[in-house]
Motif scaffolding. Structure first.
Motif, PDB file in Angstrom:
ATOM      1  N   MET A   1       0.855  -1.169   0.000  1.00  0.00           N
ATOM      2  CA  MET A   1       0.000   0.000   0.000  1.00  0.00           C
ATOM      3  C   MET A   1       0.896   1.225   0.000  1.00  0.00           C
ATOM      4  SD  MET A   1      -3.451   0.375   0.494  1.00  0.00           S
ATOM      5  CE  MET A   1      -4.482   1.763   0.748  1.00  0.00           C
ATOM      6  N   GLY A   2       0.364   2.369   0.301  1.00  0.00           N
ATOM      7  CA  GLY A   2       1.145   3.587   0.326  1.00  0.00           C
ATOM      8  C   GLY A   2       0.239   4.769   0.543  1.00  0.00           C
ATOM      9  N   VAL A   3       0.838   5.911   0.452  1.00  0.00           N
ATOM     10  CA  VAL A   3       0.078   7.139   0.605  1.00  0.00           C
ATOM     11  C   VAL A   3      -0.154   7.724  -0.783  1.00  0.00           C
ATOM     12  CG1 VAL A   3       0.008   9.403   1.690  1.00  0.00           C
ATOM     13  CG2 VAL A   3       1.166   7.524   2.836  1.00  0.00           C
ATOM     14  N   PHE A   4      -1.396   8.008  -1.087  1.00  0.00           N
ATOM     15  CA  PHE A   4      -1.759   8.567  -2.380  1.00  0.00           C
ATOM     16  C   PHE A   4      -2.026  10.055  -2.241  1.00  0.00           C
ATOM     17  CE2 PHE A   4      -2.591   4.119  -2.745  1.00  0.00           C
ATOM     18  CZ  PHE A   4      -2.153   3.823  -4.023  1.00  0.00           C
ATOM     19  N   PHE A   5      -1.522  10.796  -3.209  1.00  0.00           N
ATOM     20  CA  PHE A   5      -1.722  12.242  -3.257  1.00  0.00           C
ATOM     21  C   PHE A   5      -2.316  12.572  -4.613  1.00  0.00           C
ATOM     22  CE2 PHE A   5       1.736  11.493  -0.322  1.00  0.00           C
ATOM     23  CZ  PHE A   5       1.407  12.307   0.748  1.00  0.00           C
ATOM     24  N   GLU A   6      -3.419  13.285  -4.598  1.00  0.00           N
ATOM     25  CA  GLU A   6      -4.073  13.711  -5.831  1.00  0.00           C
ATOM     26  C   GLU A   6      -4.031  15.229  -5.867  1.00  0.00           C
ATOM     27  OE1 GLU A   6      -7.149   9.937  -5.835  1.00  0.00           O
ATOM     28  OE2 GLU A   6      -7.989  11.957  -5.804  1.00  0.00           O
ATOM     29  N   TYR A   7      -3.351  15.747  -6.867  1.00  0.00           N
ATOM     30  CA  TYR A   7      -3.256  17.194  -7.048  1.00  0.00           C
ATOM     31  C   TYR A   7      -4.318  17.607  -8.043  1.00  0.00           C
ATOM     32  CZ  TYR A   7       0.965  16.851  -4.382  1.00  0.00           C
ATOM     33  OH  TYR A   7       1.837  16.618  -3.363  1.00  0.00           O
ATOM     34  N   TYR A   8      -5.036  18.678  -7.702  1.00  0.00           N
ATOM     35  CA  TYR A   8      -6.132  19.111  -8.562  1.00  0.00           C
ATOM     36  C   TYR A   8      -6.301  20.614  -8.430  1.00  0.00           C
ATOM     37  CZ  TYR A   8      -8.941  18.966  -4.242  1.00  0.00           C
ATOM     38  OH  TYR A   8      -9.419  19.160  -2.971  1.00  0.00           O
ATOM     39  N   ARG A   9      -7.112  21.158  -9.315  1.00  0.00           N
ATOM     40  CA  ARG A   9      -7.381  22.598  -9.277  1.00  0.00           C
ATOM     41  C   ARG A   9      -8.863  22.810  -9.006  1.00  0.00           C
ATOM     42  NH1 ARG A   9      -9.088  24.650 -14.561  1.00  0.00           N
ATOM     43  NH2 ARG A   9      -9.147  22.906 -16.020  1.00  0.00           N
TER      44      ARG A   9
END
Length: 170
Positions: A1-9
């Motif tokens: 697993m891991g840490v997910f980062f979603e960059y958005y505007r």
């Protein structure tokens, strides 16, 4: 697993925090979620890893806090203030493991958005050499693709007078 980062505007904080418990990648009108322009990453946290890309993009020295993240969710004003309050949180509390939403500064957006296309390969190569990526190899051009995607997202945010946001989940 891991840490997910979603960059958005998004247009503003209210739009950025709609349905905070849901991934920004998976828009669903039935949940009342708008469709976000999003770049999905794993392990690319806003302060350290993305912060170094921003520093390279802006040709400034990296420092913790360069992207000036502001926590929007879970609301910092409602965060537990004592060990007893933390221990009393339910297991599924977003204060424990997320999800979380942060707003990045206009300066960070503009440093990324200002990178010339011709500079993208060198920027990706510089970023790939940071300590946090030392365990990985970039044989498939992923770093250039990711750098291009993040710069493109920042440009679209700037061009639409929007800020960048980060949704993260463990």
């Amino acid at each position: 697993m891991g840490v997910f980062f979603e960059y958005y505007r998004a247009a503003d904080r209210a739009a950025a925090t709609v349905g905070p418990e849901h991934s920004r990648e998976l828009a669903d009108a039935s949940l009342g979620l708008p469709e976000f322009d999003v770049v999905v990453t794993k392990w690319i946290d806003p302060e350290v890893v993305l912060g170094q890309l921003v520093a390279f993009a802006g040709q400034v020295d990296y420092s913790l806090g360069l992207v000036q993240p502001v926590v929007l969710y879970p609301p910092p004003e409602d965060a537990p203030r004592s060990d007893e309050e933390w221990e009393a949180l339910p297991e599924d509390s977003p204060y424990r493991e997320g999800p979380g939403i942060m707003e990045l500064s206009a300066d960070a957006r503009d440093m990324l958005a200002g990178v010339a296309d011709a500079r993208l390969p060198a920027l990706a190569e510089q970023w790939a050499a940071i300590e946090e990526f030392s365990r990985f190899t970039d044989d498939d051009g992923y770093m250039l693709s990711l750098t291009t995607d993040l710069v493109g997202l920042a440009r679209r945010a700037r061009d639409n007078d929007q800020l960048l946001y980060c949704w993260c989940c463990l």
